[in-house]
Scaffold this active site. Structure first.
Site, mmCIF file in Angstrom:
data_model
loop_
_atom_site.group_PDB
_atom_site.id
_atom_site.type_symbol
_atom_site.label_atom_id
_atom_site.label_comp_id
_atom_site.label_asym_id
_atom_site.label_seq_id
_atom_site.Cartn_x
_atom_site.Cartn_y
_atom_site.Cartn_z
ATOM 1 N N GLY A 53 0.669 -1.166 0.040
ATOM 2 C CA GLY A 53 0.084 0.124 0.115
ATOM 3 C C GLY A 53 0.863 1.481 0.085
ATOM 4 N N THR A 54 0.378 2.319 -0.730
ATOM 5 C CA THR A 54 1.228 3.283 -0.845
ATOM 6 C C THR A 54 0.683 4.601 0.280
ATOM 7 O OG1 THR A 54 -0.159 3.927 -2.709
ATOM 8 C CG2 THR A 54 2.010 3.048 -2.990
ATOM 9 N N THR A 55 0.028 5.584 -0.449
ATOM 10 C CA THR A 55 -0.031 7.006 0.285
ATOM 11 C C THR A 55 -1.318 7.238 1.204
ATOM 12 O OG1 THR A 55 1.200 7.925 -1.708
ATOM 13 C CG2 THR A 55 0.327 9.431 -0.168
#
Length: 279
Positions: A53-55
């Site tokens: 997962g990122t931001t």
């Protein structure tokens, strides 16, 4: 439950011992193999073995705090998921978002939710917001071994402090490092691969006096800017109708902003960027 040889079906002794109010400690004593950080792994870096997962962004507002996350997960140079949820309510007045190994992150969130609920049931009172933040820091420390093998999870924690003198000062945001260090942020923060771009966007746009509606728009603007420069961050997807996940934590509790409202704000942000791409 197996019970004992003398009394089949009886609750095992570890469940009856008087200990702390921590569910994680209880699990560590009766079934340590179920804790994410206790599972044996082969040697080597396993960072590309699972989606990431990122931001995530969080910012304070007059009513409390707003947290938003994009919907993309990546595995190496591939988009593995386009509609993952990375922001959740931790309990009635707090929020948690995760960046890093997606599967372990979601598992950490569920364990953290159980930890807070277990404590409240045993003690009859909820932990303070700072106490909840410290509980999460301890869980991160327990994952240090697998984090060193590339399976790190970094959460962003925020909530409404019910002990604050007024709503304007009740929103609090906590970030962490991989070894469990905890840091309180004063106005806003972001984590994940697009965080540097999201924080740069918030640095230009954030004002100390914003309501939850405006803070929601600022969060979506920040995620749009992050997606513009970071390939691992997903911006508003008008074609698939996939938009950021946004939660608020206020005096009314932790609530998800309705999808229809997020879609309307996202479409307005995209339309404005057609006129001014740099925002």
């Amino acid at each position: 439950m197996s019970g004992t040889a003398e009394f089949p079906g009886r609750i095992p002794a570890p469940y009856l011992e008087v200990g702390s109010s921590s569910f994680v400690e209880l699990l560590g004593s009766v079934a340590p193999e179920l804790l994410p950080g206790r599972r044996p792994l082969p040697p080597g870096d396993m960072g590309d073995a699972a989606p990431h997962g990122t931001t995530i962004v969080a910012l304070r507002c007059n009513e409390g705090v707003v947290m938003a996350g994009d919907r993309r997960a990546t595995q190496g140079n591939m988009i593995s998921l386009r509609d993952i949820q990375k922001v959740f309510p931790a309990d009635a007045y707090s929020l948690i978002g995760i960046a890093g190994t997606a599967g372990l992150g979601v598992e950490m969130i569920r364990l953290f939710q159980a930890e807070l609920e277990h404590f409240e049931k045993l003690e009859g009172n909820a932990l303070s917001l700072h106490g909840k933040a410290n509980k999460l820091a301890n869980m991160i420390r327990g994952n240090l071994g697998i984090a060193m093998q590339g399976l790190a999870v970094l959460p962003l924690f925020a909530g409404f402090d019910t002990d604050a003198p007024d709503a304007a000062s009740a929103g609090r945001i906590f970030s962490y490092d991989v070894v469990g260090g905890i840091y309180e942020e004063r106005e806003y923060d972001a984590i994940g691969s697009g965080s540097i771009f999201a924080k740069s966007a918030l640095k230009k746009r954030f004002q100390s006096e914003v309501d939850a509606t405006e803070a929601t728009r600022l969060a979506i603007e920040a995620l749009y800017d992050a997606a513009d420069d970071d390939s691992a961050t997903g911006g508003p997807d008008l074609t698939r109708k996939l938009f950021p996940t946004v939660f608020t934590a206020t005096a009314d509790g932790a609530k998800r902003v309705p999808d229809a409202e997020i879609e309307a704000v996202s479409r307005a942000v995209v339309a404005a960027r057609l006129e001014n791409p740099g925002g």
